[in-house]
Design a protein around this motif. Structure first.
Motif, PDB file in Angstrom:
ATOM      1  N   GLN A 190       0.829  -1.292  -0.020  1.00  0.00           N
ATOM      2  CA  GLN A 190       0.080  -0.152  -0.043  1.00  0.00           C
ATOM      3  C   GLN A 190       0.867   1.063   0.089  1.00  0.00           C
ATOM      4  N   LEU A 191       1.855   1.419   0.899  1.00  0.00           N
ATOM      5  CA  LEU A 191       2.697   2.591   1.047  1.00  0.00           C
ATOM      6  C   LEU A 191       3.464   2.610  -0.332  1.00  0.00           C
ATOM      7  N   GLU A 192       4.055   1.639  -0.955  1.00  0.00           N
ATOM      8  CA  GLU A 192       4.769   1.719  -2.145  1.00  0.00           C
ATOM      9  C   GLU A 192       3.655   2.224  -3.445  1.00  0.00           C
ATOM     10  N   GLY A 193       2.507   1.905  -3.439  1.00  0.00           N
ATOM     11  CA  GLY A 193       1.480   2.485  -4.428  1.00  0.00           C
ATOM     12  C   GLY A 193       1.315   3.874  -3.905  1.00  0.00           C
ATOM     13  N   GLU A 194       1.110   4.465  -2.812  1.00  0.00           N
ATOM     14  CA  GLU A 194       1.123   5.449  -2.542  1.00  0.00           C
ATOM     15  C   GLU A 194       2.152   6.515  -2.927  1.00  0.00           C
ATOM     16  N   ASN A 195       3.384   5.874  -2.486  1.00  0.00           N
ATOM     17  CA  ASN A 195       4.546   6.589  -2.862  1.00  0.00           C
ATOM     18  C   ASN A 195       4.822   6.758  -4.244  1.00  0.00           C
ATOM     19  N   ALA A 196       4.474   5.773  -5.215  1.00  0.00           N
ATOM     20  CA  ALA A 196       4.511   5.942  -6.710  1.00  0.00           C
ATOM     21  C   ALA A 196       3.707   7.049  -6.991  1.00  0.00           C
ATOM     22  N   GLU A 197       2.514   7.154  -6.515  1.00  0.00           N
ATOM     23  CA  GLU A 197       1.488   8.383  -7.065  1.00  0.00           C
ATOM     24  C   GLU A 197       1.815   9.654  -6.526  1.00  0.00           C
ATOM     25  N   LEU A 198       2.554   9.692  -5.281  1.00  0.00           N
ATOM     26  CA  LEU A 198       3.195  11.135  -4.967  1.00  0.00           C
ATOM     27  C   LEU A 198       4.230  11.446  -5.857  1.00  0.00           C
ATOM     28  N   GLN A 199       5.040  10.525  -6.248  1.00  0.00           N
ATOM     29  CA  GLN A 199       6.284  10.749  -7.184  1.00  0.00           C
ATOM     30  C   GLN A 199       5.819  11.186  -8.577  1.00  0.00           C
ATOM     31  N   ARG A 200       4.641  10.741  -9.139  1.00  0.00           N
ATOM     32  CA  ARG A 200       3.884  11.051 -10.263  1.00  0.00           C
ATOM     33  C   ARG A 200       3.610  12.640 -10.085  1.00  0.00           C
ATOM     34  N   GLN A 201       2.624  12.791  -8.974  1.00  0.00           N
ATOM     35  CA  GLN A 201       2.152  14.153  -8.626  1.00  0.00           C
ATOM     36  C   GLN A 201       3.334  15.089  -8.618  1.00  0.00           C
ATOM     37  N   ASN A 202       4.407  14.612  -7.676  1.00  0.00           N
ATOM     38  CA  ASN A 202       5.506  15.607  -7.832  1.00  0.00           C
ATOM     39  C   ASN A 202       6.134  16.012  -9.210  1.00  0.00           C
ATOM     40  N   ALA A 203       6.151  14.906  -9.876  1.00  0.00           N
ATOM     41  CA  ALA A 203       6.642  15.328 -11.200  1.00  0.00           C
ATOM     42  C   ALA A 203       5.876  16.267 -12.098  1.00  0.00           C
ATOM     43  N   GLU A 204       4.571  15.997 -12.139  1.00  0.00           N
ATOM     44  CA  GLU A 204       3.420  17.012 -12.652  1.00  0.00           C
ATOM     45  C   GLU A 204       3.743  18.236 -12.241  1.00  0.00           C
ATOM     46  N   LEU A 205       3.748  18.520 -10.746  1.00  0.00           N
ATOM     47  CA  LEU A 205       3.751  19.946 -10.282  1.00  0.00           C
ATOM     48  C   LEU A 205       5.117  20.292 -10.517  1.00  0.00           C
ATOM     49  N   MET A 206       6.335  19.462 -10.686  1.00  0.00           N
ATOM     50  CA  MET A 206       7.617  20.246 -10.972  1.00  0.00           C
ATOM     51  C   MET A 206       7.491  20.845 -12.361  1.00  0.00           C
ATOM     52  N   GLU A 207       6.852  20.284 -13.067  1.00  0.00           N
ATOM     53  CA  GLU A 207       6.623  20.526 -14.611  1.00  0.00           C
ATOM     54  C   GLU A 207       5.799  21.741 -14.733  1.00  0.00           C
ATOM     55  N   ARG A 208       4.862  21.883 -13.921  1.00  0.00           N
ATOM     56  CA  ARG A 208       3.817  23.093 -14.032  1.00  0.00           C
ATOM     57  C   ARG A 208       4.564  24.277 -13.528  1.00  0.00           C
ATOM     58  N   CYS A 209       5.353  23.978 -12.289  1.00  0.00           N
ATOM     59  CA  CYS A 209       5.999  25.093 -11.726  1.00  0.00           C
ATOM     60  C   CYS A 209       7.254  25.700 -12.896  1.00  0.00           C
ATOM     61  N   LYS A 210       7.798  24.745 -13.622  1.00  0.00           N
ATOM     62  CA  LYS A 210       8.699  25.265 -14.500  1.00  0.00           C
ATOM     63  C   LYS A 210       8.067  26.325 -15.680  1.00  0.00           C
ATOM     64  N   THR A 211       7.018  25.828 -16.037  1.00  0.00           N
ATOM     65  CA  THR A 211       6.247  26.419 -16.912  1.00  0.00           C
ATOM     66  C   THR A 211       5.723  27.948 -16.753  1.00  0.00           C
TER      67      THR A 211
END
Length: 74
Positions: A23-44
């Motif tokens: 369960q924690l690994e799944g949540e971690n993967a989801e958080l990493q994906r959201q973090n990558a999306e937010l980083m791209e949004r912040c860059k733009t």
């Protein structure tokens, strides 16, 4: 009998721990994906040119006003 009970509890505890880790690994993967999306949004957002409202004209204050203010504080 007692060793069978403790063995059953150990197996149950192991299953619970493994499920929690999955369960924690799944949540971690989801958080990493959201973090990558937010980083791209912040860059733009950080790299785009600011858009001033229509009719806005930035003005600089004259140096005389600053000098007058400095004189009052002395």
């Amino acid at each position: 009998m007692k060793s069978e009970v403790t063995n059953a509890f150990n197996v149950l505890e192991d299953l619970q721990i493994k499920n929690r880790v999955k369960q924690l690994e799944g949540e971690n993967a989801e958080l990493q994906r959201q973090n990558a999306e937010l980083m791209e949004r912040c860059k733009t957002l950080a790299s785009r040119v600011p858009a001033w409202p229509k009719g806005y004209r930035p003005t600089r204050k004259a140096l005389d006003e600053k000098k007058r203010y400095d004189r009052r504080t002395n």
